[in-house]
Design a protein around this motif. Structure first.
Motif, PDB file in Angstrom:
ATOM      1  N   LEU A   1       1.062  -1.308  -0.411  1.00  0.00           N
ATOM      2  CA  LEU A   1      -0.271  -0.170   0.223  1.00  0.00           C
ATOM      3  C   LEU A   1       1.095   1.441  -0.525  1.00  0.00           C
ATOM      4  N   GLY A   2       2.079   1.184   0.360  1.00  0.00           N
ATOM      5  CA  GLY A   2       3.456   2.152   0.363  1.00  0.00           C
ATOM      6  C   GLY A   2       3.103   3.441   1.011  1.00  0.00           C
ATOM      7  N   LEU A   3       2.300   2.594   2.421  1.00  0.00           N
ATOM      8  CA  LEU A   3       2.518   3.515   3.839  1.00  0.00           C
ATOM      9  C   LEU A   3       3.774   3.645   4.586  1.00  0.00           C
ATOM     10  N   SER A   4       3.801   4.656   5.546  1.00  0.00           N
ATOM     11  CA  SER A   4       4.650   5.128   7.247  1.00  0.00           C
ATOM     12  C   SER A   4       3.873   4.057   7.844  1.00  0.00           C
ATOM     13  N   TYR A   5       5.247   3.065   8.428  1.00  0.00           N
ATOM     14  CA  TYR A   5       4.920   2.797   9.718  1.00  0.00           C
ATOM     15  C   TYR A   5       5.796   3.011  10.199  1.00  0.00           C
ATOM     16  N   GLU A   6       5.681   2.451  11.590  1.00  0.00           N
ATOM     17  CA  GLU A   6       6.583   2.235  12.677  1.00  0.00           C
ATOM     18  C   GLU A   6       6.432   0.829  13.677  1.00  0.00           C
ATOM     19  N   ILE A   7       7.465   0.054  13.178  1.00  0.00           N
ATOM     20  CA  ILE A   7       7.555  -1.396  13.731  1.00  0.00           C
ATOM     21  C   ILE A   7       7.775  -1.258  15.233  1.00  0.00           C
ATOM     22  N   HIS A   8       6.662  -1.858  16.286  1.00  0.00           N
ATOM     23  CA  HIS A   8       7.460  -2.062  17.602  1.00  0.00           C
ATOM     24  C   HIS A   8       7.810  -3.933  17.418  1.00  0.00           C
ATOM     25  N   PHE A   9       8.866  -4.594  17.964  1.00  0.00           N
ATOM     26  CA  PHE A   9       9.182  -5.305  17.467  1.00  0.00           C
ATOM     27  C   PHE A   9       8.633  -6.022  19.084  1.00  0.00           C
ATOM     28  N   VAL A  10       8.247  -7.646  19.123  1.00  0.00           N
ATOM     29  CA  VAL A  10       7.425  -8.081  19.926  1.00  0.00           C
ATOM     30  C   VAL A  10       8.503  -9.321  20.034  1.00  0.00           C
ATOM     31  N   ASP A  11       9.539  -9.733  20.465  1.00  0.00           N
ATOM     32  CA  ASP A  11      10.049 -11.101  20.897  1.00  0.00           C
ATOM     33  C   ASP A  11       8.955 -12.003  21.768  1.00  0.00           C
ATOM     34  N   ILE A  12       8.793 -13.041  21.040  1.00  0.00           N
ATOM     35  CA  ILE A  12       7.769 -13.880  21.382  1.00  0.00           C
ATOM     36  C   ILE A  12       8.711 -15.165  22.195  1.00  0.00           C
TER      37      ILE A  12
ATOM     38  N   PRO B   1       8.776  -6.765  -5.305  1.00  0.00           N
ATOM     39  CA  PRO B   1       9.484  -5.702  -4.244  1.00  0.00           C
ATOM     40  C   PRO B   1       9.003  -5.730  -2.899  1.00  0.00           C
ATOM     41  N   ALA B   2       7.758  -5.561  -3.078  1.00  0.00           N
ATOM     42  CA  ALA B   2       6.981  -5.331  -1.786  1.00  0.00           C
ATOM     43  C   ALA B   2       6.769  -6.567  -1.011  1.00  0.00           C
ATOM     44  N   VAL B   3       6.352  -7.556  -1.347  1.00  0.00           N
ATOM     45  CA  VAL B   3       6.148  -8.784  -1.127  1.00  0.00           C
ATOM     46  C   VAL B   3       7.725  -8.963   0.263  1.00  0.00           C
ATOM     47  N   GLN B   4       9.210  -8.954  -1.036  1.00  0.00           N
ATOM     48  CA  GLN B   4      10.276  -9.069  -0.826  1.00  0.00           C
ATOM     49  C   GLN B   4      10.858  -8.103   1.130  1.00  0.00           C
ATOM     50  N   ARG B   5       9.845  -6.721   0.917  1.00  0.00           N
ATOM     51  CA  ARG B   5      10.547  -5.778   1.281  1.00  0.00           C
ATOM     52  C   ARG B   5      10.033  -6.490   3.487  1.00  0.00           C
ATOM     53  N   GLY B   6       8.523  -6.860   2.996  1.00  0.00           N
ATOM     54  CA  GLY B   6       8.052  -7.570   4.169  1.00  0.00           C
ATOM     55  C   GLY B   6       8.488  -8.551   4.799  1.00  0.00           C
ATOM     56  N   MET B   7       9.279  -9.849   3.966  1.00  0.00           N
ATOM     57  CA  MET B   7       9.843 -10.916   4.037  1.00  0.00           C
ATOM     58  C   MET B   7      10.584 -10.282   4.913  1.00  0.00           C
ATOM     59  N   ALA B   8      11.198  -9.227   4.211  1.00  0.00           N
ATOM     60  CA  ALA B   8      12.618  -9.063   5.201  1.00  0.00           C
ATOM     61  C   ALA B   8      12.552  -8.193   6.568  1.00  0.00           C
ATOM     62  N   ILE B   9      12.054  -8.431   7.134  1.00  0.00           N
ATOM     63  CA  ILE B   9      11.575  -6.679   8.565  1.00  0.00           C
ATOM     64  C   ILE B   9      12.209  -8.423   9.077  1.00  0.00           C
ATOM     65  N   LYS B  10      13.334  -7.814  10.120  1.00  0.00           N
ATOM     66  CA  LYS B  10      13.935  -8.171  11.352  1.00  0.00           C
ATOM     67  C   LYS B  10      14.068  -6.848  12.165  1.00  0.00           C
ATOM     68  N   PRO B  11      14.354  -7.601  13.173  1.00  0.00           N
ATOM     69  CA  PRO B  11      14.654  -6.153  14.666  1.00  0.00           C
ATOM     70  C   PRO B  11      16.565  -5.598  14.525  1.00  0.00           C
ATOM     71  N   PRO B  12      16.604  -4.890  14.646  1.00  0.00           N
ATOM     72  CA  PRO B  12      17.741  -4.193  14.694  1.00  0.00           C
ATOM     73  C   PRO B  12      18.310  -4.850  15.393  1.00  0.00           C
ATOM     74  N   VAL B  13      20.182  -5.102  14.989  1.00  0.00           N
ATOM     75  CA  VAL B  13      21.030  -6.091  15.903  1.00  0.00           C
ATOM     76  C   VAL B  13      20.674  -5.372  17.157  1.00  0.00           C
ATOM     77  N   GLY B  14      20.730  -5.752  17.978  1.00  0.00           N
ATOM     78  CA  GLY B  14      21.330  -6.043  19.526  1.00  0.00           C
ATOM     79  C   GLY B  14      20.030  -6.284  20.069  1.00  0.00           C
ATOM     80  N   LEU B  15      18.279  -6.239  19.946  1.00  0.00           N
ATOM     81  CA  LEU B  15      17.113  -5.577  19.878  1.00  0.00           C
ATOM     82  C   LEU B  15      16.955  -7.058  20.507  1.00  0.00           C
TER      83      LEU B  15
END
Length: 214
Positions: free
Chosen positions: A22-33, A200-214
């Motif tokens: 959708l090309g939206l701006s968003y913020e991610i909060h990673f929840v380490d299960i 490309p959007a699928v590739q970006r969505g699948m690549a999400i990961k928390p910052p190093v050290g989180l």
């Protein structure tokens, strides 16, 4: 502002894929299960069931809105931003049909197979066989649908495809050995997966990961 609470699981990647499409701006909060962060008080205030993903739309019409359950989040975003879900008619309900098929069947069964066949230290042959056979049946259902039309909802790519894709990536990687022959002879699924993997959007969505050290 859209705030997504998620983690790097199949369910956790569905919503980022749609947000990227959708090309939206968003913020991610990673929840380490893996650290049980989904049971912390603050997160339970957003997702009472203690599951990811969850979304908070601070720009909702009547004030901030919290939504949990991936199927509900996908439908909400698709409706609000007018993309990847028809507003009415057969196309809408076919996409919804296959979205809920994933939520009720494909995801839970693959998840159970992943636990018993891969993650569990103690193996339970009866459970492994039960879930292997059911996952094989579901893959046959999916193959049959995709042999008739390019996407699960019909002619157009939709949130039904977005919901299923991360789980199918898991099925063909982490669960490849467990599923074995059930993955063979599925040309329609192979074609569909290649089509989605090229977005490309699928590739970006699948690549999400928390910052190093989180």
């Amino acid at each position: 502002m859209l705030v997504l609470h998620t983690w790097t699981t199949p369910n956790g990647r569905k919503v980022p894929i749609l947000l990227e499409e959708l090309g939206l701006s968003y913020e991610i909060h990673f929840v380490d299960i893996g650290r049980d962060e989904q049971f912390q008080k603050d997160f339970l205030g957003v997702s009472p069931n203690g599951k990811i993903p969850a979304l908070v739309d601070h720009g909702a019409e009547d004030g901030p809105l919290s939504i949990f359950e991936s199927g509900a989040i996908l439908t909400y975003l698709a409706d609000k931003y007018h993309g990847f879900l028809a507003p009415s008619g057969h196309a809408r309900w076919k996409a919804q049909e296959w979205l809920w098929w994933q939520v009720a069947s494909l995801g839970p069964m693959l998840g159970q197979l992943g636990f018993f066949a891969v993650r569990s230290k103690e193996k339970a042959p009866l459970a492994i066989d039960r879930f292997t056979q059911e996952c094989g049946r579901l893959l046959g259902v999916m193959e049959g649908r995709l042999a008739k039309c390019p996407y699960l909802g019909g002619e157009e790519y939709s949130i039904a495809d977005i919901a299923c894709y991360p789980w199918m990536v898991g099925a063909t990687t982490m669960l490849k050995d467990a599923l074995g022959r059930h993955l063979d002879g599925k040309p329609a699924i192979d074609r569909w997966m290649a089509a989605l993997a090229g977005r490309p959007a699928v590739q970006r969505g699948m690549a999400i990961k928390p910052p190093v050290g989180l």
